[in-house]
Design a protein around this motif. Sequence first.
Motif, PDB file in Angstrom:
ATOM      1  N   LYS A 183     -38.499  36.373  58.859  1.00 48.14           N
ATOM      2  CA  LYS A 183     -39.932  36.603  58.740  1.00 48.14           C
ATOM      3  C   LYS A 183     -40.588  36.566  60.118  1.00 48.14           C
ATOM      4  CE  LYS A 183     -42.761  33.802  56.345  1.00 48.14           C
ATOM      5  NZ  LYS A 183     -43.184  32.968  55.209  1.00 48.14           N
ATOM      6  N   CYS A 184     -41.509  37.483  60.357  1.00 45.75           N
ATOM      7  CA  CYS A 184     -42.272  37.469  61.611  1.00 45.75           C
ATOM      8  C   CYS A 184     -43.257  36.306  61.553  1.00 45.75           C
ATOM      9  CB  CYS A 184     -43.023  38.788  61.788  1.00 45.75           C
ATOM     10  SG  CYS A 184     -44.224  38.762  63.135  1.00 45.75           S
ATOM     11  N   PHE A 185     -43.308  35.516  62.651  1.00 45.83           N
ATOM     12  CA  PHE A 185     -44.177  34.329  62.651  1.00 45.83           C
ATOM     13  C   PHE A 185     -45.649  34.690  62.796  1.00 45.83           C
ATOM     14  CE2 PHE A 185     -42.461  35.012  66.899  1.00 45.83           C
ATOM     15  CZ  PHE A 185     -43.617  35.113  67.643  1.00 45.83           C
ATOM     16  N   LYS A 186     -45.913  35.942  63.217  1.00 47.15           N
ATOM     17  CA  LYS A 186     -47.311  36.318  63.446  1.00 47.15           C
ATOM     18  C   LYS A 186     -47.918  36.999  62.221  1.00 47.15           C
ATOM     19  CE  LYS A 186     -50.269  38.505  66.893  1.00 47.15           C
ATOM     20  NZ  LYS A 186     -50.315  39.688  67.764  1.00 47.15           N
ATOM     21  N   CYS A 187     -47.252  38.054  61.722  1.00 48.11           N
ATOM     22  CA  CYS A 187     -47.845  38.817  60.624  1.00 48.11           C
ATOM     23  C   CYS A 187     -47.126  38.575  59.289  1.00 48.11           C
ATOM     24  CB  CYS A 187     -47.857  40.301  60.954  1.00 48.11           C
ATOM     25  SG  CYS A 187     -46.231  41.057  61.004  1.00 48.11           S
ATOM     26  N   GLN A 188     -46.100  37.708  59.322  1.00 45.03           N
ATOM     27  CA  GLN A 188     -45.368  37.326  58.104  1.00 45.03           C
ATOM     28  C   GLN A 188     -44.595  38.467  57.454  1.00 45.03           C
ATOM     29  OE1 GLN A 188     -45.676  33.871  57.330  1.00 45.03           O
ATOM     30  NE2 GLN A 188     -46.904  33.864  59.171  1.00 45.03           N
ATOM     31  N   GLY A 245     -45.766  44.084  66.536  1.00 47.00           N
ATOM     32  CA  GLY A 245     -45.390  44.242  67.935  1.00 47.00           C
ATOM     33  C   GLY A 245     -45.121  42.959  68.703  1.00 47.00           C
ATOM     34  N   VAL A 246     -45.250  41.813  68.047  1.00 44.68           N
ATOM     35  CA  VAL A 246     -45.039  40.549  68.759  1.00 44.68           C
ATOM     36  C   VAL A 246     -43.560  40.403  69.133  1.00 44.68           C
ATOM     37  CG1 VAL A 246     -44.578  39.030  66.774  1.00 44.68           C
ATOM     38  CG2 VAL A 246     -45.712  38.111  68.787  1.00 44.68           C
ATOM     39  N   GLU A 247     -43.313  39.800  70.289  1.00 41.67           N
ATOM     40  CA  GLU A 247     -41.943  39.608  70.760  1.00 41.67           C
ATOM     41  C   GLU A 247     -41.255  38.520  69.938  1.00 41.67           C
ATOM     42  OE1 GLU A 247     -39.586  38.027  74.607  1.00 41.67           O
ATOM     43  OE2 GLU A 247     -41.583  38.848  75.011  1.00 41.67           O
TER      44      GLU A 247
END
Length: 138
Positions: A4-9, A23-25
Amino acid sequence: MLIKCFKCQSTISDRAVSCPYCGVEISYNYRTQYRAYIKSPISEKFHPKSWLLESLLLVLASVLLFTIWCLPFAVASCIYANRVEGLWKSGDIDGAILASEKAGKYYKIGLWIGIGTWIIIILIFCLLIILILINIWH
Ligand SMILES: [Zn+2]
């Protein structure tokens, strides 16, 4: 494997170096930790490192060993380290891993600045002793 992406889930591949949605690294460490979590779904088995003890010791060392410029990093590490446990218990896996990663990063920066400072101090001290010895012999 999907993580899971920690920014946009969003659900993303564990091989993605950045999130295709926001786009987060996504760091290598984050992916590795998330994989470890998926492989052991029982939360007792896997736990992101909290860094709480390390960061508290670094705060102490910053004050006691006169390397006060380590303190901002030590405090930042403490703040993130303090969040890991709570986030993990509330089920925010990605948040906990991210907090652990940030705590570890600030801890290491602070630690190396402290070690670097002392290496320089010791080198200057050795140089002074050598200069004094040279002067005594002449
Ligand atoms: Zn994302």
